[in-house]
Design a protein around this motif. Structure first.
Motif, mmCIF file in Angstrom:
data_model
loop_
_atom_site.group_PDB
_atom_site.id
_atom_site.type_symbol
_atom_site.label_atom_id
_atom_site.label_comp_id
_atom_site.label_asym_id
_atom_site.label_seq_id
_atom_site.Cartn_x
_atom_site.Cartn_y
_atom_site.Cartn_z
ATOM 1 N N PHE A 4 0.838 -1.211 0.000
ATOM 2 C CA PHE A 4 0.000 0.000 0.000
ATOM 3 C C PHE A 4 0.870 1.258 0.000
ATOM 4 C CE2 PHE A 4 -1.844 3.446 2.525
ATOM 5 C CZ PHE A 4 -2.943 3.763 1.744
ATOM 6 N N TYR A 5 1.846 1.293 0.902
ATOM 7 C CA TYR A 5 2.683 2.496 0.988
ATOM 8 C C TYR A 5 3.548 2.647 -0.262
ATOM 9 C CZ TYR A 5 1.160 2.633 5.815
ATOM 10 O OH TYR A 5 0.391 2.704 6.944
ATOM 11 N N ARG A 6 3.943 1.550 -0.849
ATOM 12 C CA ARG A 6 4.701 1.610 -2.099
ATOM 13 C C ARG A 6 3.872 2.298 -3.184
ATOM 14 N NH1 ARG A 6 4.422 -1.645 -6.427
ATOM 15 N NH2 ARG A 6 6.277 -2.011 -7.707
ATOM 16 N N ARG A 7 2.623 1.908 -3.308
ATOM 17 C CA ARG A 7 1.758 2.503 -4.339
ATOM 18 C C ARG A 7 1.448 3.969 -4.040
ATOM 19 N NH1 ARG A 7 -2.958 0.057 -3.853
ATOM 20 N NH2 ARG A 7 -2.368 -1.466 -2.262
ATOM 21 N N ARG A 8 1.282 4.296 -2.764
ATOM 22 C CA ARG A 8 1.028 5.699 -2.409
ATOM 23 C C ARG A 8 2.242 6.572 -2.719
ATOM 24 N NH1 ARG A 8 -3.301 7.676 -2.884
ATOM 25 N NH2 ARG A 8 -3.269 6.004 -4.415
ATOM 26 N N VAL A 9 3.425 6.069 -2.436
ATOM 27 C CA VAL A 9 4.647 6.824 -2.711
ATOM 28 C C VAL A 9 4.785 7.070 -4.210
ATOM 29 C CG1 VAL A 9 7.163 6.598 -2.785
ATOM 30 C CG2 VAL A 9 5.938 6.223 -0.648
ATOM 31 N N LEU A 10 4.572 6.036 -5.017
ATOM 32 C CA LEU A 10 4.681 6.206 -6.465
ATOM 33 C C LEU A 10 3.622 7.170 -6.994
ATOM 34 C CD1 LEU A 10 5.392 2.552 -7.689
ATOM 35 C CD2 LEU A 10 6.930 4.521 -7.802
ATOM 36 N N ARG A 11 2.469 7.175 -6.372
ATOM 37 C CA ARG A 11 1.370 8.030 -6.844
ATOM 38 C C ARG A 11 1.574 9.482 -6.447
ATOM 39 N NH1 ARG A 11 -1.730 11.116 -8.442
ATOM 40 N NH2 ARG A 11 -4.013 11.115 -8.437
ATOM 41 N N LEU A 12 2.054 9.734 -5.241
ATOM 42 C CA LEU A 12 2.025 11.092 -4.701
ATOM 43 C C LEU A 12 3.384 11.787 -4.647
ATOM 44 C CD1 LEU A 12 -0.373 10.481 -1.657
ATOM 45 C CD2 LEU A 12 -0.982 11.344 -3.926
ATOM 46 N N LEU A 13 4.433 11.052 -4.313
ATOM 47 C CA LEU A 13 5.686 11.714 -3.945
ATOM 48 C C LEU A 13 6.419 12.408 -5.094
ATOM 49 C CD1 LEU A 13 7.418 12.233 -1.445
ATOM 50 C CD2 LEU A 13 8.763 10.218 -2.048
ATOM 51 N N PRO A 14 6.568 11.812 -6.279
ATOM 52 C CA PRO A 14 7.377 12.482 -7.310
ATOM 53 C C PRO A 14 6.874 13.874 -7.670
ATOM 54 C CG PRO A 14 7.024 10.186 -7.882
ATOM 55 C CD PRO A 14 6.148 10.465 -6.706
ATOM 56 N N ALA A 15 5.584 14.004 -7.965
ATOM 57 C CA ALA A 15 5.049 15.312 -8.339
ATOM 58 C C ALA A 15 5.116 16.283 -7.169
ATOM 59 C CB ALA A 15 3.607 15.169 -8.826
#
Length: 665
Positions: free
Chosen positions: A70-81
């Motif tokens: 779950f946290y892996r997917r949240r990081v990929l979704r939110l963190l870069p932008a």
């Protein structure tokens, strides 16, 4: 359990679109959509629902793998932008936004906290609330809602996993999330009255909004949605529009966000009921239309970029003319680029998909640490990087005189070894260069006891009641440490502020209206407070200096000193005021000072106005050099201009007797 579809729903994207557009319109001009800020509440409900969909679609046989995935997917979704926008904002802020004293420090703190996902915690205890003028200039303000969501993600997956793995006989599990939501609503109702800033910014009072979407998911997971639920789309949309269109006088977030939250739940229920159906409600058809759905897919990037871009315009050219029309074009261009070149490629990259969760999360942590380092360096190298004239801190800022910088000593044996206490509101802080130089010239010990926002005898009206403890603490310290012959400088804002006034009616009329605001009750309160302070100080046999009211201005010099900001509407009123108007504004204060001098022998009045206003108009700038930093506070240059006259007064005090009769009864 039925399976609420986890496939992509364009109508939900459309809901995101109207949410982000409402927020953007509100921030551009709140009068166009007074409740548009509640678009964030719509986001919260939708997030709770969509995150539940995502969590329910994943294998949950192993708790560790489930949470890490779950946290892996949240990081990929939110963190870069997020990191991209924050770092670009730090760079542009350093280049174009002048450092504005304590407010700049607050902006830096907010931005650094945003990188860590805790900016809402910082904002909850800052002086400015979400709707204040000062907050509208903080380029990181919007990150508060991301902080709320990220903190929700720390807690919610475990709660949801308990629900997923519960057996039908464990009825209490079905009521766990609804009970927490009700508890959050009750807490929000209390906190919105007791501590409104904390209620607005922090998760405990917002949990019920995110939980509302999750509770809806759990409800429809246990039953087959009826097609007739589509009828809820119309009343749901009406409630959302009401929440957006009208500014609620209710406490926020509860009960002020109720209309938006209930409307969003109804729309989500209608979307679920329409899934797979041939005939859909017209409302859902519009929400699922390609243009709205595309804007919805851009919603995260739109939200990230809209606020820093808007704040940068407010600090520079202003949201006017061509900039007003260019703003949406530039915003959508940035959001599209961010979505197509950052969000999607990183989220869908094969390497990111193959990477093990611990490795990817470790990489994300390294990126956060690196971003913190870059962001921290920006304001610390402001003088080297900024394009603003205000980067010259020696001229503009009011720092204590550096210990390594030499001063010319002045021979005054009676002052050597004495203490110079400087106390008052933020004006006492703005005198730091002058008082620190003077203290070193005379061999005195400087003690600054400033209480921002709290005047020490403002001479206009009674001091704010809430300031009494801080003022008494400062006076108590002076009583403990002062000795006969020491000097106390009382400096406070003793003129009415000129911020936010309508100057289109003419200077004369505005100044006349200002003069009429002072009542006899104000005069009595001002005299009473002055007597209370001076009586305590005179009993110590210390010399007291009260700074006479200085000129105040309509615009802030630090905001209007550069090529890229002097055409800003905030600078339209100009940086000069008539000296005659200033003399008239301070007439009652000067009369009270004259009376106080007659009754307190050790009181001296120091009047900087003649030096600051040698002509018919007082100017905040001496050519291109600032006399004032903002509308009320001196610049570093202004301090050094006044220093010789302050030295003169100190020499007069050095020759004055220490003994004084007791104050009159």
């Amino acid at each position: 359990m039925s399976d609420p579809t986890s496939r992509h729903d364009n109508a939900i994207d459309g809901m995101r679109a109207i949410a982000v557009l409402a927020v953007v319109i509100f921030h551009v001009d709140a009068s166009l959509l007074p409740g548009g800020f509640s678009g964030v509440d719509l986001f919260f409900v939708v997030s709770g629902f969509v995150i539940s969909q995502s969590l329910a679609s994943r294998p949950h046989d192993h708790i560790g793998r489930y949470l890490l995935d779950f946290y892996r997917r949240r990081v990929l979704r939110l963190l870069p932008a997020l990191l991209l926008v924050l770092l670009v904002t730090f760079v542009l802020s350093t280049l174009f936004i002048p450092r504005g004293g304590g407010s700049s420090d607050q902006y830096d703190q907010t931005g650094l906290a945003a990188i860590l996902g805790i900016s809402n915690l910082v904002l909850a205890w800052q002086v400015e609330d979400y709707f204040s003028w000062g907050a509208s200039l903080n380029p990181y303000l919007h990150s508060w809602s991301l902080g709320v969501e990220e903190q929700f993600y720390l807690l919610f997956p475990l709660l949801f996993l308990i629900w997923l793995r519960a057996s039908p006989s464990q009825a209490w599990v079905r009521w766990l999330l609804p009970a927490l939501a009700v508890g959050s609503m009750a807490f929000a109702a209390w906190q919105a009255a007791a501590a409104p800033d904390q209620a607005f910014y922090l998760l405990p009072a917002r949990f019920w909004e995110l939980a509302a979407g999750a509770v809806l998911f759990q409800c429809i997971a246990s039953r087959t949605p009826s097609p007739c639920w589509q009828a809820w789309a119309v009343p749901g949309l009406v409630l959302v529009v009401v929440g957006f269109a009208f500014e609620s006088n209710l406490q926020f977030p509860f009960p002020g966000a109720i209309a938006t939250v209930i409307g969003t739940v109804m729309l989500l229920a209608a979307c679920t009921a329409a899934s797979g159906q041939q005939r859909k409600s017209p409302v859902l058809q519009v929400l699922g239309s390609r243009p709205l759905a595309y804007v919805g897919r851009l919603s995260y990037s739109l939200y990230l970029w809209h606020w820093p871009l808007l704040v940068l315009l407010r600090w520079t050219y202003g949201l006017q003319g061509a900039a007003l029309w260019a703003y949406p074009v530039v915003l959508f261009a940035l959001a599209s680029a961010s979505y197509h070149w950052v969000e999607r490629p990183i989220r869908n990259a094969a390497a990111a998909r193959r990477a093990r969760s611990p490795i990817l999360l470790g990489t994300a942590l390294a990126a956060v640490v690196a971003s913190l380092g870059i962001a921290w360096a920006m304001p610390h190298f402001n003088e080297q990087l900024s394009l603003s004239r205000t980067r010259d801190s020696y001229v503009w800022r009011t720092y204590l005189h550096p210990a390594w910088m030499q001063v010319e000593p002045i021979d005054a044996p009676s002052l050597h070894g004495r203490k110079l206490f400087v106390t008052g509101d933020s004006l006492s802080t703005s005198f730091r260069p002058m008082t620190s130089i003077a203290a070193r010239q005379f061999g005195m010990q400087l003690i600054i006891l400033d209480v921002p926002g709290c005047s020490f005898s403002n001479l206009m009206r009674a001091d704010p009641r809430g300031c009494a403890p801080a003022r008494d603490n400062a006076l108590a310290r002076i009583e403990r440490e002062a000795r006969p012959g020491d000097i106390v400088l009382l400096s406070s804002l003793r003129m009415q502020e000129l911020r936010g006034l309508d100057w289109s009616r003419g200077e004369a009329q505005v100044f006349q209206e200002l003069a009429m605001r002072r009542t006899s009750m104000d005069a009595a309160g001002a005299a009473r407070d002055a007597d209370a302070i001076l009586a305590r100080l005179q009993a110590l046999q210390v010399h007291v200096i009260i700074s006479a009211p200085m000129p105040v201005f309509k615009s802030d010099p630090f905001r209007c000193s550069d090529v890229f900001n002097r055409m800003n509407p905030a600078c339209k009123a100009g940086l000069t005021v008539p000296r005659a108007a200033m003399e008239a504004m301070r007439g009652p204060q000067m009369a009270l000072l004259h009376d106080l001098v007659e009754r307190y022998p050790l009181l001296q009045v120091w009047d900087p106005l003649p030096l600051l206003c040698p002509e018919d108009r007082c100017a905040a700038m001496d050519g291109t050099t600032p006399l004032f930093f903002d509308r009320e506070h001196l610049s570093g240059h202004g301090n050094r201009l006044l220093l010789p006259d302050f030295d003169r007064l100190m020499l007069e005090i050095a020759d004055a007797p220490v003994e004084a009769p007791p104050p009159p009864m």
